[in-house]
Design a protein around this motif. Structure first.
Motif, mmCIF file in Angstrom:
data_model
loop_
_atom_site.group_PDB
_atom_site.id
_atom_site.type_symbol
_atom_site.label_atom_id
_atom_site.label_comp_id
_atom_site.label_asym_id
_atom_site.label_seq_id
_atom_site.Cartn_x
_atom_site.Cartn_y
_atom_site.Cartn_z
ATOM 1 N N SER A 8 8.246 0.933 -4.295
ATOM 2 C CA SER A 8 8.642 2.318 -4.527
ATOM 3 C C SER A 8 7.493 3.067 -5.168
ATOM 4 O O SER A 8 7.007 2.681 -6.225
ATOM 5 C CB SER A 8 9.870 2.396 -5.440
ATOM 6 O OG SER A 8 10.110 3.733 -5.835
ATOM 7 N N THR A 9 7.017 4.141 -4.526
ATOM 8 C CA THR A 9 5.909 4.883 -5.096
ATOM 9 C C THR A 9 6.291 5.577 -6.389
ATOM 10 O O THR A 9 5.432 6.008 -7.141
ATOM 11 C CB THR A 9 5.393 5.937 -4.094
ATOM 12 O OG1 THR A 9 6.495 6.724 -3.667
ATOM 13 C CG2 THR A 9 4.754 5.283 -2.905
ATOM 14 N N ALA A 10 7.584 5.694 -6.680
ATOM 15 C CA ALA A 10 8.019 6.319 -7.924
ATOM 16 C C ALA A 10 7.524 5.514 -9.130
ATOM 17 O O ALA A 10 7.372 6.046 -10.212
ATOM 18 C CB ALA A 10 9.536 6.439 -7.958
ATOM 19 N N ARG A 11 7.276 4.220 -8.937
ATOM 20 C CA ARG A 11 6.813 3.379 -10.036
ATOM 21 C C ARG A 11 5.303 3.193 -10.019
ATOM 22 O O ARG A 11 4.763 2.453 -10.832
ATOM 23 C CB ARG A 11 7.516 2.016 -9.967
ATOM 24 C CG ARG A 11 9.019 2.071 -10.210
ATOM 25 C CD ARG A 11 9.595 0.685 -10.404
ATOM 26 N NE ARG A 11 9.484 -0.109 -9.198
ATOM 27 C CZ ARG A 11 10.427 -0.153 -8.249
ATOM 28 N NH1 ARG A 11 11.515 0.575 -8.366
ATOM 29 N NH2 ARG A 11 10.276 -0.907 -7.173
ATOM 30 N N GLN A 68 14.278 12.338 4.144
ATOM 31 C CA GLN A 68 14.279 11.535 5.364
ATOM 32 C C GLN A 68 12.962 10.760 5.528
ATOM 33 O O GLN A 68 12.960 9.603 5.934
ATOM 34 C CB GLN A 68 14.506 12.445 6.578
ATOM 35 C CG GLN A 68 14.664 11.724 7.895
ATOM 36 C CD GLN A 68 15.938 10.920 7.988
ATOM 37 O OE1 GLN A 68 15.948 9.815 8.548
ATOM 38 N NE2 GLN A 68 17.034 11.458 7.453
ATOM 39 N N VAL A 69 11.847 11.411 5.177
ATOM 40 C CA VAL A 69 10.552 10.735 5.253
ATOM 41 C C VAL A 69 10.490 9.599 4.232
ATOM 42 O O VAL A 69 10.010 8.502 4.531
ATOM 43 C CB VAL A 69 9.401 11.736 5.033
ATOM 44 C CG1 VAL A 69 8.060 11.004 4.918
ATOM 45 C CG2 VAL A 69 9.342 12.739 6.179
ATOM 46 N N ARG A 70 11.007 9.842 3.032
ATOM 47 C CA ARG A 70 11.001 8.796 2.008
ATOM 48 C C ARG A 70 11.826 7.591 2.452
ATOM 49 O O ARG A 70 11.436 6.445 2.244
ATOM 50 C CB ARG A 70 11.537 9.355 0.682
ATOM 51 C CG ARG A 70 11.781 8.337 -0.411
ATOM 52 C CD ARG A 70 10.533 7.466 -0.671
ATOM 53 N NE ARG A 70 9.490 8.220 -1.313
ATOM 54 C CZ ARG A 70 8.188 8.061 -1.047
ATOM 55 N NH1 ARG A 70 7.779 7.202 -0.132
ATOM 56 N NH2 ARG A 70 7.288 8.779 -1.675
ATOM 57 N N TRP A 71 12.958 7.849 3.089
ATOM 58 C CA TRP A 71 13.799 6.755 3.571
ATOM 59 C C TRP A 71 13.060 5.929 4.617
ATOM 60 O O TRP A 71 13.131 4.704 4.618
ATOM 61 C CB TRP A 71 15.092 7.321 4.165
ATOM 62 C CG TRP A 71 16.009 6.258 4.711
ATOM 63 C CD1 TRP A 71 16.885 5.487 4.020
ATOM 64 C CD2 TRP A 71 16.115 5.852 6.083
ATOM 65 N NE1 TRP A 71 17.532 4.613 4.866
ATOM 66 C CE2 TRP A 71 17.082 4.819 6.143
ATOM 67 C CE3 TRP A 71 15.492 6.273 7.263
ATOM 68 C CZ2 TRP A 71 17.424 4.192 7.340
ATOM 69 C CZ3 TRP A 71 15.844 5.648 8.452
ATOM 70 C CH2 TRP A 71 16.797 4.625 8.487
ATOM 71 N N ARG A 72 12.321 6.618 5.492
ATOM 72 C CA ARG A 72 11.639 5.907 6.569
ATOM 73 C C ARG A 72 10.315 5.302 6.105
ATOM 74 O O ARG A 72 9.882 4.279 6.650
ATOM 75 C CB ARG A 72 11.388 6.860 7.740
ATOM 76 C CG ARG A 72 10.944 6.134 9.002
ATOM 77 C CD ARG A 72 10.832 7.063 10.195
ATOM 78 N NE ARG A 72 12.123 7.572 10.650
ATOM 79 C CZ ARG A 72 12.393 7.838 11.932
ATOM 80 N NH1 ARG A 72 11.466 7.641 12.861
ATOM 81 N NH2 ARG A 72 13.565 8.317 12.270
ATOM 82 N N PRO A 74 9.071 4.196 2.641
ATOM 83 C CA PRO A 74 9.277 4.017 1.200
ATOM 84 C C PRO A 74 8.003 3.765 0.405
ATOM 85 O O PRO A 74 8.005 3.924 -0.815
ATOM 86 C CB PRO A 74 10.222 2.816 1.130
ATOM 87 C CG PRO A 74 9.975 2.065 2.398
ATOM 88 C CD PRO A 74 9.697 3.112 3.423
ATOM 89 N N GLU A 75 6.905 3.388 1.057
ATOM 90 C CA GLU A 75 5.708 2.992 0.321
ATOM 91 C C GLU A 75 4.525 3.940 0.515
ATOM 92 O O GLU A 75 3.411 3.620 0.101
ATOM 93 C CB GLU A 75 5.302 1.567 0.729
ATOM 94 C CG GLU A 75 6.365 0.523 0.417
ATOM 95 C CD GLU A 75 5.923 -0.887 0.761
ATOM 96 O OE1 GLU A 75 4.834 -1.034 1.334
ATOM 97 O OE2 GLU A 75 6.657 -1.830 0.443
ATOM 98 N N ILE A 76 4.744 5.064 1.122
ATOM 99 C CA ILE A 76 3.643 5.982 1.423
ATOM 100 C C ILE A 76 3.718 7.212 0.515
ATOM 101 O O ILE A 76 4.787 7.807 0.359
ATOM 102 C CB ILE A 76 3.691 6.410 2.904
ATOM 103 C CG1 ILE A 76 3.443 5.212 3.814
ATOM 104 C CG2 ILE A 76 2.667 7.505 3.190
ATOM 105 C CD1 ILE A 76 2.095 4.536 3.624
ATOM 106 N N PRO A 77 2.593 7.607 -0.105
ATOM 107 C CA PRO A 77 2.606 8.804 -0.952
ATOM 108 C C PRO A 77 3.029 10.057 -0.189
ATOM 109 O O PRO A 77 2.537 10.320 0.915
ATOM 110 C CB PRO A 77 1.152 8.915 -1.417
ATOM 111 C CG PRO A 77 0.619 7.523 -1.341
ATOM 112 C CD PRO A 77 1.281 6.913 -0.147
ATOM 113 N N ALA A 106 14.249 14.388 -4.082
ATOM 114 C CA ALA A 106 14.263 13.913 -2.697
ATOM 115 C C ALA A 106 13.304 12.751 -2.475
ATOM 116 O O ALA A 106 13.411 12.057 -1.467
ATOM 117 C CB ALA A 106 13.918 15.061 -1.757
ATOM 118 N N GLY A 107 12.348 12.558 -3.414
ATOM 119 C CA GLY A 107 11.477 11.404 -3.300
ATOM 120 C C GLY A 107 9.993 11.665 -3.230
ATOM 121 O O GLY A 107 9.204 10.736 -2.983
ATOM 122 N N ALA A 108 9.558 12.902 -3.466
ATOM 123 C CA ALA A 108 8.124 13.193 -3.431
ATOM 124 C C ALA A 108 7.423 12.585 -4.643
ATOM 125 O O ALA A 108 8.002 12.456 -5.719
ATOM 126 C CB ALA A 108 7.887 14.695 -3.395
#
Length: 240
Positions: A8-11, A68-72, A74-77, A106-108
């Motif tokens: 997860s890029t959030a971490r 939707q991009v984050r779901w597809r 998950p590991e890309i900035p 949303a996951g940015a």
């Protein structure tokens, strides 16, 4: 670069996140609101296709599309933004904090904001918006600027990255045509933070020129994902 990223890029530590983008291609996957391509699944498919071919990150507009991009991927900035037209104001890229909140939720990983010197709604400033994004959302801030003065002010406000995104798109620079290589050169020479060249890059040769001038990364949009304007150009070239 993706092997630098955890699940997860959030971490991902901010320094490592910036390093993941270093000397790489970021693809802007966007479409006009009235386009059939303005669909979260289509945008996510574009992003996935770009990443499969080596893009190190993507730039995405609207919370739905970011999600939707984050779901597809998950590991890309993801550099996220939300374009909003506000009556009486020219700033439109993530103009207020609640827009940044939605993009972060949303996951940015990085929030792009309009960091020009133009007036902002509700007395908000680039400094206050950046501070709130850092302290309340824990996200990096990319300042989309049009000039050296705006970039210097953005750095003083605490942003993490600066992009030449709005060069040629403001009243001050409307007589200039992107890519803003002159602006890129002076930003690289003046600023102490990463500078991203965005806007108007339409050939691999221009991409190489941007890196030769010191760009940390490049963002390419229309030249890769702009099906409609590219089709129009070829149609105009046809005798029919």
């Amino acid at each position: 670069m993706s092997d630098l990223l955890p699940s997860s890029t959030a971490r991902l530590p901010h320094g490592a996140l910036a390093a993941a983008l270093h000397h790489g291609l970021i693809v802007s996957c966007q479409a006009p609101v009235d386009s059939p391509l303005h669909d979260a699944r289509v945008i996510a498919a574009m992003a996935q296709a770009a990443v499969r071919q080596g893009a190190v990150g993507v730039r995405i507009d609207t919370p739905e599309h970011v999600r939707q991009v984050r779901w597809r991927l998950p590991e890309i900035p993801i550099i996220g933004l939300w374009k909003q037209s506000l009556p009486g104001f020219d700033v439109y890229i993530t103009p207020q904090f609640h827009h940044a909140q939605a993009i972060a939720a949303a996951g940015a990983d990085i929030i792009a904001i309009d960091a020009t010197l133009r007036p902002r709604p509700n007395g908000e400033t680039v400094r206050s918006l950046t501070t709130h994004i850092h302290e309340q959302l824990g996200k990096l801030v990319m300042a989309d600027v049009d000039s050296l003065a705006a970039a210097v002010a953005a750095v003083e406000a605490g942003v993490d990255l600066v992009g030449t995104t709005l060069y040629g798109y403001t009243a001050q620079t409307q007589d200039q045509t992107p890519p803003g290589f002159d602006l890129l050169r002076v930003l690289v020479q003046t600023l102490s933070i990463p500078v991203i060249c965005e806007g108007g890059i339409s050939t691999p040769a221009q991409a190489q020129q941007a890196f030769a001038l010191g760009a940390t990364a490049i963002v390419v949009g229309t030249a890769i994902t702009g099906i409609e304007p590219l089709t129009q150009a070829y149609v105009r070239a046809c005798p029919r």
